[in-house]
Design an enzyme around this catalytic site. Structure first.
Site: not given
Ligand code: NDP
Length: 242
Positions: A8, A11, A60, A88, A140, A153, A156-157, A186
């Protein structure tokens, strides 16, 4: 020739990490999924710094594709070594648990956690042979604290955080460190739909962070100076979570 692979890297935080690692003298292997134009823009920015940049496209979350594409690159580039891996690539597909669809759960888990597994499994082999490597996973605040609307999320993190700690213990003796960086809010495309004016009030530093501020921490963990840090999670969140 020493390379850093950034998944990733087209960007946001990934691009900032590419540029930070280029500043440290690494040639960069830029991975992206769909946005070829932005991957090319990252490539140009790296080349302007006088370093080599190559683009490597794969999803990925597609284990077979990762295996094929990445193994082929390693086998055809025997003069090049991936010394730093930054996992990332990640996505957000928020929904309250009771309304979460199978695809929302699977897409997020397969990208962050599945992506970590698919990519690291391939790259770690050459690191083990060289007896040196730096693996840095972008996780995260959501994976540490849990955030409502993000069970997929956060899971996953948090999964990647557990894997970071386990892998660090598996391969420490081979001179490879494995760490995670946990950003808060961010400014990137991923947070473009969030209301910073409102959310900044809950952040002690009263603003969203910049991709470069995450990239500096990644750069530190990739540096020789971080040789004795492994299995660690460093937060870059303006003091939001403690
Ligand atoms: P962006 O949405 O700005 O960029 C996401 C990047 O990941 C893009 O380069 C995209 O490629 C790539 N990507 C997404 N899915 C895949 C895939 N399946 N295979 C390969 N590449 C993929 O995100 P951010 O820069 O904000 O986020 C980067 C990481 O930081 C993520 O892991 C995210 O979860 C994490 N993070 C971000 C926070 C934030 O506030 N922004 C906070 C905490 C963590 P393409 O351009 O081709 O689409």
């Amino acid at each position: 020739m020493k390379f850093a692979l950034v998944t990733g890297g087209s960007r946001g935080i990934g691009r900032a990490v590419c540029l930070q690692l280029a500043d440290m003298g690494y040639n960069i292997l830029i991975n992206y999924k769909a946005n070829e134009k932005e991957a090319n823009n990252t490539k140009i920015l790296i080349e302007e710094k006088g370093l080599l940049a190559e683009i490597i496209q794969f999803d990925v979350a597609d284990r077979a594709q990762v295996q094929t594409v990445l193994t082929a690159w390693i086998e055809t580039n025997t003069d090049k070594t991936i010394e730093v891996l930054v996992n990332n690539a990640g996505i957000r597909e928020d929904a309250l648990m009771m309304w979460m669809k199978d695809e929302q759960w699977d897409n997020v888990l397969n990208t962050s956690l599945g992506g970590f597994f698919a990519v690291t499994r391939v790259v770690v082999n050459s690191m083990l042979m060289k007896k040196y490597g730096r693996i840095i996973n972008i996780v995260s605040l959501s994976g540490l604290k849990g955030l409502p609307g993000q069970t997929n999320y956060s899971a996953a993190k948090a999964g990647v955080i557990g894997a970071t700690k386990a892998l660090a213990q598996e391969i420490g003796r081979k001179g490879i460190t494995v760490n995670a960086v946990a950003p808060g809010f961010i400014k990137t495309d991923m947070t473009g739909d969030l209301n910073e004016a409102e959310l900044k009030n809950i952040i002690p530093l009263k603003r969203f962070g910049l991709p470069e501020e995450v990239a500096h921490t990644v750069g530190f963990l990739a540096s020789k100076g971080a040789a004795y840090i492994t299995g660690e999670v460093i937060s870059v969140n303006g003091g939001l979570y403690s």
